[in-house]
Design a protein around this motif. Structure first.
Motif, mmCIF file in Angstrom:
data_model
loop_
_atom_site.group_PDB
_atom_site.id
_atom_site.type_symbol
_atom_site.label_atom_id
_atom_site.label_comp_id
_atom_site.label_asym_id
_atom_site.label_seq_id
_atom_site.Cartn_x
_atom_site.Cartn_y
_atom_site.Cartn_z
ATOM 1 N N ALA A 1 -2.176 15.856 27.102
ATOM 2 C CA ALA A 1 -2.486 16.587 28.330
ATOM 3 C C ALA A 1 -1.277 16.625 29.258
ATOM 4 O O ALA A 1 -0.980 17.661 29.874
ATOM 5 C CB ALA A 1 -3.681 15.949 29.030
ATOM 6 N N LYS A 2 -0.547 15.522 29.346
ATOM 7 C CA LYS A 2 0.660 15.488 30.175
ATOM 8 C C LYS A 2 1.727 16.439 29.644
ATOM 9 O O LYS A 2 2.549 16.958 30.402
ATOM 10 C CB LYS A 2 1.211 14.069 30.242
ATOM 11 C CG LYS A 2 0.374 13.115 31.103
ATOM 12 C CD LYS A 2 0.988 11.728 31.134
ATOM 13 C CE LYS A 2 0.183 10.798 32.025
ATOM 14 N NZ LYS A 2 0.737 9.409 32.032
ATOM 15 N N ALA A 3 1.703 16.657 28.335
ATOM 16 C CA ALA A 3 2.671 17.574 27.722
ATOM 17 C C ALA A 3 2.246 19.032 27.856
ATOM 18 O O ALA A 3 2.989 19.928 27.442
ATOM 19 C CB ALA A 3 2.849 17.225 26.245
ATOM 20 N N GLY A 4 1.066 19.271 28.411
ATOM 21 C CA GLY A 4 0.600 20.630 28.608
ATOM 22 C C GLY A 4 -0.361 21.140 27.561
ATOM 23 O O GLY A 4 -0.671 22.332 27.532
ATOM 24 N N ILE A 5 -0.854 20.241 26.707
ATOM 25 C CA ILE A 5 -1.811 20.624 25.670
ATOM 26 C C ILE A 5 -3.215 20.211 26.117
ATOM 27 O O ILE A 5 -3.475 19.008 26.294
ATOM 28 C CB ILE A 5 -1.476 19.938 24.334
ATOM 29 C CG1 ILE A 5 -0.121 20.413 23.815
ATOM 30 C CG2 ILE A 5 -2.564 20.215 23.289
ATOM 31 C CD1 ILE A 5 0.331 19.708 22.547
ATOM 32 N N PRO A 6 -4.137 21.149 26.324
ATOM 33 C CA PRO A 6 -5.517 20.754 26.613
ATOM 34 C C PRO A 6 -6.033 19.864 25.489
ATOM 35 O O PRO A 6 -5.980 20.244 24.315
ATOM 36 C CB PRO A 6 -6.271 22.087 26.658
ATOM 37 C CG PRO A 6 -5.218 23.120 26.892
ATOM 38 C CD PRO A 6 -3.975 22.612 26.237
ATOM 39 N N ALA A 7 -6.502 18.665 25.831
ATOM 40 C CA ALA A 7 -6.839 17.694 24.790
ATOM 41 C C ALA A 7 -8.023 16.842 25.212
ATOM 42 O O ALA A 7 -8.231 16.579 26.395
ATOM 43 C CB ALA A 7 -5.634 16.799 24.488
ATOM 44 N N ARG A 8 -8.769 16.423 24.204
ATOM 45 C CA ARG A 8 -9.878 15.495 24.398
ATOM 46 C C ARG A 8 -9.750 14.371 23.371
ATOM 47 O O ARG A 8 -9.314 14.604 22.236
ATOM 48 C CB ARG A 8 -11.230 16.198 24.203
ATOM 49 C CG ARG A 8 -11.568 17.208 25.275
ATOM 50 C CD ARG A 8 -12.810 17.987 24.910
ATOM 51 N NE ARG A 8 -13.984 17.131 24.792
ATOM 52 C CZ ARG A 8 -14.845 16.904 25.778
ATOM 53 N NH1 ARG A 8 -14.666 17.484 26.949
ATOM 54 N NH2 ARG A 8 -15.900 16.144 25.596
ATOM 55 N N ALA A 9 -10.141 13.179 23.764
ATOM 56 C CA ALA A 9 -10.134 12.041 22.853
ATOM 57 C C ALA A 9 -11.460 11.954 22.115
ATOM 58 O O ALA A 9 -12.520 12.242 22.684
ATOM 59 C CB ALA A 9 -9.889 10.751 23.623
ATOM 60 N N ILE A 10 -11.391 11.586 20.835
ATOM 61 C CA ILE A 10 -12.584 11.236 20.061
ATOM 62 C C ILE A 10 -12.408 9.780 19.649
ATOM 63 O O ILE A 10 -11.510 9.457 18.860
ATOM 64 C CB ILE A 10 -12.749 12.112 18.805
ATOM 65 C CG1 ILE A 10 -12.839 13.591 19.173
ATOM 66 C CG2 ILE A 10 -13.983 11.676 18.035
ATOM 67 C CD1 ILE A 10 -12.936 14.517 17.958
ATOM 68 N N THR A 11 -13.225 8.896 20.207
ATOM 69 C CA THR A 11 -13.146 7.485 19.826
ATOM 70 C C THR A 11 -14.244 7.203 18.801
ATOM 71 O O THR A 11 -15.412 7.536 19.009
ATOM 72 C CB THR A 11 -13.309 6.557 21.044
ATOM 73 O OG1 THR A 11 -14.481 6.918 21.783
ATOM 74 C CG2 THR A 11 -12.106 6.671 21.960
ATOM 75 N N THR A 12 -13.848 6.609 17.690
ATOM 76 C CA THR A 12 -14.746 6.467 16.547
ATOM 77 C C THR A 12 -15.369 5.082 16.422
ATOM 78 O O THR A 12 -16.224 4.875 15.565
ATOM 79 C CB THR A 12 -13.995 6.777 15.243
ATOM 80 O OG1 THR A 12 -12.954 5.800 15.066
ATOM 81 C CG2 THR A 12 -13.391 8.174 15.281
ATOM 82 N N GLY A 13 -14.932 4.121 17.227
ATOM 83 C CA GLY A 13 -15.493 2.773 17.120
ATOM 84 C C GLY A 13 -14.961 2.041 15.909
ATOM 85 O O GLY A 13 -13.867 1.484 15.945
ATOM 86 N N THR A 14 -15.713 2.057 14.813
ATOM 87 C CA THR A 14 -15.280 1.388 13.581
ATOM 88 C C THR A 14 -14.883 2.372 12.483
ATOM 89 O O THR A 14 -14.404 1.949 11.427
ATOM 90 C CB THR A 14 -16.391 0.474 13.036
ATOM 91 O OG1 THR A 14 -17.549 1.269 12.745
ATOM 92 C CG2 THR A 14 -16.754 -0.608 14.043
ATOM 93 N N ALA A 15 -15.065 3.666 12.722
ATOM 94 C CA ALA A 15 -14.801 4.654 11.674
ATOM 95 C C ALA A 15 -13.306 4.925 11.568
ATOM 96 O O ALA A 15 -12.631 5.167 12.568
ATOM 97 C CB ALA A 15 -15.554 5.953 11.941
#
Length: 235
Positions: free
Chosen positions: A88-102
């Motif tokens: 996002a700081k680099a200018g790319i719209p982004a979202r995190a996907i956190t998988t836990g243990t996967a």
């Protein structure tokens, strides 16, 4: 290892259950692919080991593209949104996907994340997978092409040790080439290893730090946009 799918461990998860999980994943992947095709967006599955330079590659691409390509991304990790924040700081719209243990993303996780994007406003959607050279290669996410980041610091024989990953790759990006003068690593040996496992070997040498090779990576993306087709996921 994932506790839900077992990642191929027949003792942890029976074969029949694994088959049903993959079938369900493939259905959602087809749905994702329809989303991308309808929006005219090239979807890339960016894979590689932890620390191979996946996020840095996208940051470098964002610095160079400057309106040339509209890139969005999701970034998968077991925990934290660090990589998505960097993008996002680099200018790319982004979202995190956190998988836990996967230890990999699946098509359903990507589908849920898509609802947070206006993908019609993008040219390229990058799925930065969890750092891992095994399981991400098995799961179709709806991408049009698979890109594997391979750092020169990982040695020359990774393609031979993890053939499923590299067999599934449409492109391998050899990262951190600015470190080559300081390493006992042969690019020729890496190319030979790739030729032994990839059906159609394609390698680009890139340094996110210096910018070398990043333009070639963007040209490859632009070419794929005109010939986008579903990536092959090994059985």
């Amino acid at each position: 290892m994932c506790q839900d799918c077992g990642c191929g461990d027949n003792e942890l998860v029976p074969v029949a259950v694994q088959a049903r999980l993959l079938e369900a994943n493939d259905r959602t992947a087809r749905h994702n692919r329809e989303h991308f095709l309808r929006a005219g967006v090239l979807a890339l599955n960016l894979m590689g080991s932890p620390g191979s330079g996946k996020t840095a590659l996208l940051e470098a691409a964002a610095r160079l593209t400057a309106g040339r390509l509209r890139i969005g991304a999701v970034s998968g990790d077991l925990e934290t949104d660090n990589d998505a924040v960097r993008l996002a700081k680099a200018g790319i719209p982004a979202r995190a996907i956190t998988t836990g243990t996967a230890c990999h993303l699946d098509a359903e996780l990507v589908h849920k994340a898509l609802h947070g994007f206006s993908i019609g406003a993008l040219d390229v959607f990058v799925i930065e997978n969890v750092g891992n050279l095994v399981c991400p290669a098995i799961y179709d996410l709806g991408q049009a092409a698979n890109v594997v980041a391979l750092s020169v610091t990982e040695g020359e024989d990774k393609p031979l040790k993890y053939p499923t990953m590299f067999r599934a790759a449409d492109l391998v990006v050899l990262t951190k080439i600015d470190l080559l003068p300081h390493l006992d690593v042969s690019v020729g040996a890496i190319e030979d290893a790739l030729a032994r496992v990839m059906p159609d070997p394609k390698l680009l040498q890139v340094s996110a730090r210096t910018g070398a090779g990043v333009d070639a990576f963007l040209r490859w993306i632009e070419a794929r946009r005109t010939t986008a087709r579903p990536a092959v996921v090994p059985a």
